[in-house]
Design an enzyme around this catalytic site. Structure first.
Site, PDB file in Angstrom:
ATOM      1  CB  SER A  58      -0.887   0.010   1.245  1.00 50.41           C
ATOM      2  OG  SER A  58      -0.084   0.226   2.401  1.00 50.41           O
ATOM      3  CG  ASP A 111      -3.798  -2.932  -1.531  1.00 48.78           C
ATOM      4  OD1 ASP A 111      -4.711  -3.167  -2.334  1.00 48.78           O
ATOM      5  OD2 ASP A 111      -3.906  -3.101  -0.294  1.00 48.78           O
ATOM      6  CG  HIS A 112      -6.586   0.324  -1.766  1.00 51.28           C
ATOM      7  ND1 HIS A 112      -7.889   0.353  -2.204  1.00 51.28           N
ATOM      8  CD2 HIS A 112      -6.496  -0.776  -0.975  1.00 51.28           C
ATOM      9  CE1 HIS A 112      -8.559  -0.666  -1.694  1.00 51.28           C
ATOM     10  NE2 HIS A 112      -7.733  -1.378  -0.945  1.00 51.28           N
ATOM     11  CG  ASP A 140      -9.666   2.595  -4.721  1.00 53.19           C
ATOM     12  OD1 ASP A 140     -10.733   2.851  -5.316  1.00 53.19           O
ATOM     13  OD2 ASP A 140      -9.608   2.301  -3.518  1.00 53.19           O
ATOM     14  CD  GLU A 174     -12.461  -0.643  -4.740  1.00 58.58           C
ATOM     15  OE1 GLU A 174     -11.252  -0.821  -4.539  1.00 58.58           O
ATOM     16  OE2 GLU A 174     -13.283  -0.456  -3.829  1.00 58.58           O
ATOM     17  N   GLY A 205     -10.313  -3.984   7.367  1.00 58.15           N
ATOM     18  CA  GLY A 205     -10.073  -3.923   8.805  1.00 58.15           C
ATOM     19  C   GLY A 205     -10.647  -5.101   9.569  1.00 58.15           C
ATOM     20  CG  HIS A 239      -9.835  -4.725  -2.352  1.00 58.46           C
ATOM     21  ND1 HIS A 239      -8.718  -3.994  -2.075  1.00 58.46           N
ATOM     22  CD2 HIS A 239      -9.805  -4.967  -3.681  1.00 58.46           C
ATOM     23  CE1 HIS A 239      -8.044  -3.796  -3.188  1.00 58.46           C
ATOM     24  NE2 HIS A 239      -8.681  -4.378  -4.199  1.00 58.46           N
ATOM     25  CG  ASP A 253      -3.042  -5.525   5.568  1.00 63.75           C
ATOM     26  OD1 ASP A 253      -2.239  -6.065   6.347  1.00 63.75           O
ATOM     27  OD2 ASP A 253      -2.988  -4.317   5.304  1.00 63.75           O
ATOM     28  CB  SER A 254      -7.337  -7.406   8.906  1.00 68.68           C
ATOM     29  OG  SER A 254      -7.596  -6.116   8.414  1.00 68.68           O
TER      30      SER A 254
HETATM   31  P1  13P Z   1      -8.546  -6.891   5.085  1.00 64.48           P
HETATM   32  O1  13P Z   1      -8.524  -5.657   5.941  1.00 64.48           O
HETATM   33  O2  13P Z   1      -9.861  -7.596   5.202  1.00 64.48           O
HETATM   34  O3  13P Z   1      -7.408  -7.787   5.339  1.00 64.48           O
HETATM   35  O4  13P Z   1      -8.454  -6.407   3.552  1.00 64.48           O
HETATM   36  C1  13P Z   1      -7.208  -6.086   2.977  1.00 64.48           C
HETATM   37  C2  13P Z   1      -7.321  -5.438   1.658  1.00 64.48           C
HETATM   38  O5  13P Z   1      -8.359  -5.389   1.023  1.00 64.48           O
HETATM   39  C3  13P Z   1      -6.101  -4.833   1.104  1.00 64.48           C
HETATM   40  O6  13P Z   1      -6.350  -4.147  -0.076  1.00 64.48           O
HETATM   41  O1  G3H Z   2      -6.723  -1.888   2.056  1.00 64.79           O
HETATM   42  C1  G3H Z   2      -5.948  -1.479   2.917  1.00 64.79           C
HETATM   43  C2  G3H Z   2      -4.800  -2.366   3.272  1.00 64.79           C
HETATM   44  O2  G3H Z   2      -5.147  -3.187   4.356  1.00 64.79           O
HETATM   45  C3  G3H Z   2      -3.576  -1.540   3.527  1.00 64.79           C
HETATM   46  O3  G3H Z   2      -3.682  -0.845   4.717  1.00 64.79           O
HETATM   47  O4  G3H Z   2      -3.077   1.495   4.070  1.00 64.79           O
HETATM   48  O5  G3H Z   2      -2.934   0.704   6.462  1.00 64.79           O
HETATM   49  O6  G3H Z   2      -1.284  -0.101   4.740  1.00 64.79           O
HETATM   50  P1  G3H Z   2      -2.688   0.388   5.012  1.00 64.79           P
HETATM   51 ZN    ZN Z   3      -8.262  -3.227  -0.182  1.00 66.40          ZN
END
Ligand code: 13P
Ligand code: G3H
Ligand code: ZN
Length: 331
Positions: free
Chosen positions: A57, A94-95, A116, A146, A191, A233, A278-279
């Site tokens: 990210s 990512d994003h 995004d 997206e 999250g 996501h 990620d979470s």
């Molecule tokens: P989670 O917060 O559900 O792990 O999603 C991560 C994500 O979508 C990163 O782009």
């Molecule tokens: O979609 C978000 C990802 O979990 C990345 O999170 O921007 O805190 O690194 P972050």
């Molecule tokens: Zn995401």
């Protein structure tokens, strides 16, 4: 000068998604911010013989330093090959929120980027995404767009409410932008607090059960763009055992709830070719670090608490690839 990602050992997502679609599984995209997370991802996916998308990210680039993070990823490929893993590895933004950020990643050797534009109005999203595609495809870099908004935090943007993807827009969006994959909103969110307790029911063990994902919308989207790679996501399951370990060791995560594994399994068998996590990784590491500190309060060598966290994360990734995404043993 743009670094050619192929010379770094990365692949773009094209072949990965084609195979995932044909064989009915999803490629895992795991986020990382540091060396231990990256080691766990590369070893977990290597040991389970799963394709993997290493996901970065803009927050991760700021935290770890973008140059260091990119070299870490390059080093991780070398480590994987030395260990004998033959699985394909992509490096993905990512994003991404601007053309400039996407260009910066492409120049440094990323094989895939996400733009995004989901918070923009439809025409602005189309225009920005098309610009990124036009640039990225010159270097054979894949692009994820997206449509629809996920509740929760998407980098610096916070959305209070999710807006499901409108199936009537997807065909036009894909055609006008030229994207290689499309992230959609069908009820997942970012999250560890994906649903409010009042949206959930409780099972006999007292665990919160969230409302099901909108598979009807996914079906409708698949009909409009048959064979096209869909991305989910916000797909962590927020595994209750790690939440419990955190809370038993001084943490305070109340009413954390994620996407049930069975629903992700069902999605992975459909046109969903990429699932973002990620979470779950954050929770594993926090649980293990807290546990170590409780059991060994005298410990102060970071290797003694980051090491067990890394080992548990490797195990969680292997298990997820095998039992949820279906991506294990594919190469
Ligand atoms: P989670 O917060 O559900 O792990 O999603 C991560 C994500 O979508 C990163 O782009
Ligand atoms: O979609 C978000 C990802 O979990 C990345 O999170 O921007 O805190 O690194 P972050
Ligand atoms: Zn995401």
């Amino acid at each position: 000068m743009t670094v050619n990602y192929k010379n770094l050992g990365f692949v773009n997502t094209q072949e990965m998604f084609k195979k995932a679609f044909a064989e009915g599984y999803a490629v895992p995209a795991y986020n990382f911010n540091n060396m231990e997370q990256l080691q766990a991802i590369v070893n977990g996916c290597g040991q389970s013989n799963s394709p993997v998308i290493l996901q970065v990210s803009s927050g991760a680039r700021k935290y770890a330093d973008q140059t260091l993070l990119r070299y870490l990823a390059e080093g991780a490929v070398a480590m994987a090959r030395k260990a004998g893993y033959q699985n394909p590895i992509a490096l993905h933004l990512d994003h991404g929120d601007s053309l400039e950020l996407c260009i910066s990643c492409i120049e440094s050797g990323f094989s895939s980027v996400m733009i995004d534009g989901s918070h923009l109005n439809y025409d602005e999203n189309v225009a920005l995404t098309a610009k990124v595609v036009e640039y990225a495809h010159r270097f054979d870099v894949s692009v994820e767009g997206e449509l629809g908004v996920l509740a929760g935090i998407e980098d610096d943007v916070v959305a209070a409410k999710s807006i499901y993807t409108d199936p009537d827009q997807v065909e036009d969006f894909v055609r006008r932008t030229g994207v290689d994959s499309l992230a959609i909103s069908i009820g997942t969110s970012h999250g560890a607090y994906k649903f409010k307790p009042e949206q959930c029911t409780r099972n006999p063990q007292g665990i919160l059960v969230p409302p099901p994902l909108r598979f009807d919308i996914l079906d409708e989207i698949e009909k409009r763009i048959p064979g096209f790679a869909i991305v989910l996501h916000g797909s962590s399951s927020v595994l209750p055992k790690y939440v419990a370990t955190i809370n038993q060791n001084g943490g305070k995560l109340e009413a954390a709830v994620g996407i049930p594994a069975e629903q992700l399994r069902q999605a992975a068998k459909s046109a969903v070719c990429k699932i973002n996590i990620d979470s779950d990784g954050r929770l594993v590491m926090t649980a293990m670090i807290r546990k170590t500190f409780t059991e060994k309060p005298q410990e102060f060598d970071p290797r003694k608490y980051l090491g067990p966290a890394r080992d548990e994360l490797t195990k969680m990734i292997i298990d997820k690839n095998r039992t949820v995404l279906g991506s294990a043993d594919r190469y």
